[in-house]
Design a protein around this motif. Sequence first.
Motif, PDB file in Angstrom:
ATOM      1  N   GLY A   1      43.097  41.373  42.019  1.00 31.18           N
ATOM      2  CA  GLY A   1      43.850  42.553  42.671  1.00 31.18           C
ATOM      3  C   GLY A   1      43.036  43.165  43.774  1.00 31.18           C
ATOM      4  N   ASP A   2      43.544  44.391  44.123  1.00 34.55           N
ATOM      5  CA  ASP A   2      43.133  44.907  45.135  1.00 34.55           C
ATOM      6  C   ASP A   2      42.017  46.064  44.643  1.00 34.55           C
ATOM      7  OD1 ASP A   2      44.464  44.045  47.185  1.00 34.55           O
ATOM      8  OD2 ASP A   2      46.373  45.279  46.561  1.00 34.55           O
ATOM      9  N   GLY A   3      41.141  45.651  43.744  1.00 36.01           N
ATOM     10  CA  GLY A   3      40.095  46.321  43.500  1.00 36.01           C
ATOM     11  C   GLY A   3      40.204  46.600  41.696  1.00 36.01           C
ATOM     12  N   ASN A   4      39.501  47.511  41.133  1.00 39.34           N
ATOM     13  CA  ASN A   4      39.348  47.494  39.514  1.00 39.34           C
ATOM     14  C   ASN A   4      40.756  48.430  39.293  1.00 39.34           C
ATOM     15  OD1 ASN A   4      37.240  46.058  39.188  1.00 39.34           O
ATOM     16  ND2 ASN A   4      36.013  47.800  39.562  1.00 39.34           N
ATOM     17  N   GLY A   5      41.118  48.288  37.884  1.00 42.07           N
ATOM     18  CA  GLY A   5      42.044  49.188  37.454  1.00 42.07           C
ATOM     19  C   GLY A   5      43.518  48.351  37.053  1.00 42.07           C
ATOM     20  N   THR A   6      43.436  46.985  37.371  1.00 49.06           N
ATOM     21  CA  THR A   6      44.626  46.303  37.101  1.00 49.06           C
ATOM     22  C   THR A   6      44.197  45.137  36.010  1.00 49.06           C
ATOM     23  OG1 THR A   6      44.363  44.582  38.730  1.00 49.06           O
ATOM     24  CG2 THR A   6      45.654  46.705  39.631  1.00 49.06           C
ATOM     25  N   SER A   7      45.427  44.691  35.333  1.00 53.05           N
ATOM     26  CA  SER A   7      45.109  43.455  34.253  1.00 53.05           C
ATOM     27  C   SER A   7      45.026  42.201  35.167  1.00 53.05           C
ATOM     28  CB  SER A   7      46.539  43.370  33.379  1.00 53.05           C
ATOM     29  OG  SER A   7      47.484  43.259  34.293  1.00 53.05           O
ATOM     30  N   GLN A   8      45.473  42.045  36.407  1.00 54.43           N
ATOM     31  CA  GLN A   8      45.310  41.035  37.287  1.00 54.43           C
ATOM     32  C   GLN A   8      43.658  40.837  37.544  1.00 54.43           C
ATOM     33  OE1 GLN A   8      47.537  38.655  37.842  1.00 54.43           O
ATOM     34  NE2 GLN A   8      48.699  39.764  36.442  1.00 54.43           N
ATOM     35  N   THR A   9      42.937  41.826  37.914  1.00 53.00           N
ATOM     36  CA  THR A   9      41.603  42.155  38.089  1.00 53.00           C
ATOM     37  C   THR A   9      40.688  41.736  36.885  1.00 53.00           C
ATOM     38  OG1 THR A   9      41.799  43.819  39.692  1.00 53.00           O
ATOM     39  CG2 THR A   9      39.403  43.469  38.836  1.00 53.00           C
TER      40      THR A   9
ATOM     41  N   SER B   1      35.683  45.897  34.698  1.00 54.51           N
ATOM     42  CA  SER B   1      37.060  45.963  35.134  1.00 54.51           C
ATOM     43  C   SER B   1      37.774  46.241  33.781  1.00 54.51           C
ATOM     44  CB  SER B   1      37.317  44.744  35.511  1.00 54.51           C
ATOM     45  OG  SER B   1      37.199  43.409  34.684  1.00 54.51           O
ATOM     46  N   LEU B   2      37.300  45.956  32.470  1.00 53.33           N
ATOM     47  CA  LEU B   2      38.291  46.253  31.439  1.00 53.33           C
ATOM     48  C   LEU B   2      38.113  47.805  31.298  1.00 53.33           C
ATOM     49  CD1 LEU B   2      36.771  43.363  28.940  1.00 53.33           C
ATOM     50  CD2 LEU B   2      39.274  43.745  29.301  1.00 53.33           C
ATOM     51  N   GLY B   3      36.842  48.470  31.333  1.00 51.72           N
ATOM     52  CA  GLY B   3      36.645  49.815  31.038  1.00 51.72           C
ATOM     53  C   GLY B   3      37.607  50.515  32.191  1.00 51.72           C
ATOM     54  N   ASN B   4      37.933  49.942  33.258  1.00 51.79           N
ATOM     55  CA  ASN B   4      38.758  50.537  34.319  1.00 51.79           C
ATOM     56  C   ASN B   4      40.155  50.531  34.434  1.00 51.79           C
ATOM     57  OD1 ASN B   4      36.288  51.860  35.377  1.00 51.79           O
ATOM     58  ND2 ASN B   4      35.817  50.017  37.024  1.00 51.79           N
ATOM     59  N   LEU B   5      40.723  49.608  33.390  1.00 49.70           N
ATOM     60  CA  LEU B   5      41.962  49.356  33.531  1.00 49.70           C
ATOM     61  C   LEU B   5      42.753  50.566  33.504  1.00 49.70           C
ATOM     62  CD1 LEU B   5      44.390  47.404  33.033  1.00 49.70           C
ATOM     63  CD2 LEU B   5      44.041  47.492  30.533  1.00 49.70           C
ATOM     64  N   ASP B   6      43.891  50.929  34.352  1.00 52.30           N
ATOM     65  CA  ASP B   6      44.868  51.826  34.377  1.00 52.30           C
ATOM     66  C   ASP B   6      45.854  52.069  33.371  1.00 52.30           C
ATOM     67  OD1 ASP B   6      46.447  54.205  34.996  1.00 52.30           O
ATOM     68  OD2 ASP B   6      46.728  53.524  37.271  1.00 52.30           O
ATOM     69  N   VAL B   7      46.003  52.638  32.264  1.00 53.97           N
ATOM     70  CA  VAL B   7      47.088  52.407  31.192  1.00 53.97           C
ATOM     71  C   VAL B   7      48.005  53.546  31.492  1.00 53.97           C
ATOM     72  CG1 VAL B   7      45.552  51.272  29.791  1.00 53.97           C
ATOM     73  CG2 VAL B   7      45.802  53.759  29.852  1.00 53.97           C
ATOM     74  N   SER B   8      47.991  54.197  32.664  1.00 57.23           N
ATOM     75  CA  SER B   8      48.990  55.555  32.475  1.00 57.23           C
ATOM     76  C   SER B   8      50.543  55.015  32.386  1.00 57.23           C
ATOM     77  CB  SER B   8      48.692  56.394  34.034  1.00 57.23           C
ATOM     78  OG  SER B   8      48.696  55.502  34.995  1.00 57.23           O
ATOM     79  N   SER B   9      50.888  53.839  33.077  1.00 51.15           N
ATOM     80  CA  SER B   9      52.281  53.511  33.051  1.00 51.15           C
ATOM     81  C   SER B   9      52.912  53.093  31.749  1.00 51.15           C
ATOM     82  CB  SER B   9      52.299  52.539  34.286  1.00 51.15           C
ATOM     83  OG  SER B   9      51.612  51.487  33.878  1.00 51.15           O
TER      84      SER B   9
ATOM     85  N   ILE C   1      40.946  46.943  24.384  1.00 52.70           N
ATOM     86  CA  ILE C   1      39.721  46.982  25.592  1.00 52.70           C
ATOM     87  C   ILE C   1      38.486  47.451  24.918  1.00 52.70           C
ATOM     88  CG2 ILE C   1      39.054  48.432  27.610  1.00 52.70           C
ATOM     89  CD1 ILE C   1      41.423  46.215  28.178  1.00 52.70           C
ATOM     90  N   GLU C   2      38.619  48.108  23.957  1.00 53.23           N
ATOM     91  CA  GLU C   2      37.165  48.488  23.417  1.00 53.23           C
ATOM     92  C   GLU C   2      36.563  47.586  22.516  1.00 53.23           C
ATOM     93  OE1 GLU C   2      37.827  51.545  20.519  1.00 53.23           O
ATOM     94  OE2 GLU C   2      38.037  53.335  22.011  1.00 53.23           O
ATOM     95  N   ASP C   3      37.406  46.496  22.005  1.00 52.10           N
ATOM     96  CA  ASP C   3      36.796  45.318  21.465  1.00 52.10           C
ATOM     97  C   ASP C   3      36.343  44.344  22.557  1.00 52.10           C
ATOM     98  OD1 ASP C   3      36.452  43.844  18.800  1.00 52.10           O
ATOM     99  OD2 ASP C   3      37.731  42.223  19.878  1.00 52.10           O
ATOM    100  N   ALA C   4      37.134  44.326  23.596  1.00 54.37           N
ATOM    101  CA  ALA C   4      36.753  42.948  24.403  1.00 54.37           C
ATOM    102  C   ALA C   4      35.674  43.510  25.376  1.00 54.37           C
ATOM    103  CB  ALA C   4      38.066  43.188  25.743  1.00 54.37           C
ATOM    104  N   VAL C   5      35.216  44.960  25.587  1.00 61.44           N
ATOM    105  CA  VAL C   5      34.063  45.361  26.312  1.00 61.44           C
ATOM    106  C   VAL C   5      32.912  45.156  25.590  1.00 61.44           C
ATOM    107  CG1 VAL C   5      32.974  47.540  27.151  1.00 61.44           C
ATOM    108  CG2 VAL C   5      35.418  47.120  27.736  1.00 61.44           C
ATOM    109  N   GLU C   6      33.120  45.342  24.115  1.00 62.37           N
ATOM    110  CA  GLU C   6      31.834  45.089  23.432  1.00 62.37           C
ATOM    111  C   GLU C   6      31.490  43.356  23.496  1.00 62.37           C
ATOM    112  OE1 GLU C   6      30.808  44.778  18.622  1.00 62.37           O
ATOM    113  OE2 GLU C   6      32.729  45.829  19.100  1.00 62.37           O
TER     114      GLU C   6
END
Length: 211
Positions: free
Chosen positions: A69-77, A107-115, A128-133
Amino acid sequence: MNKLKSTLGIAAIAFITLTAVSCKDNKKEHDNSDDHHSEMNADDNQSKMEHDNSDGHHDGESKEMAMSGDGNGTSQTILNDYFNLKDALVADDAEKAKGLGATIATSLGNLDVSSYTDAQKADLKDIIEDAVEHAEHISESEIDHQREHFKILSKDVTDMVAITGTENTLYQLFCPMYDGGSNWLSMSEEVRNPYYGSKMLKCGKVQKEIN
């Protein structure tokens, strides 16, 4: 109806058995033939070279590399980082996998979940917490341990995609030999096993398509 369920159950068992036998034959051939092992390594090295040169020979792998994607924050990244990590394990490259483990943890920690809805946000937070671990463990481990954590990371990423969706068609592949049966995601139907790498590169089957 009982007869139908029995027939379907027998068919499912037969499929898994045939897959496992195929993988075992693959492993036996590997163990009994040094020349075959060399050919597999040569083929894997050639595939990596073609992938690195982006000549399009492995279309699925090229698409995986291109979906950032165009940087961190997306599931595609996150998916892009996941596929890069998968490819490192396919190539038996523990050092590269360590770096990519750290990358996907970020990138997992930066996922934008606002929508997403409140319920989806709660589910994504747990995922995300489990995946980051597990990604962090991959960044600190040797390859056998990396693969153990990659199995759980793959489940987490699959659960994430069930909520976030995907812009590309994905394939869930299944290896019956690793740890009682293990899944991973790919953008290609081609089997390139991240759990065994060059030892059993082609062990596995496409289990389902994810759109």
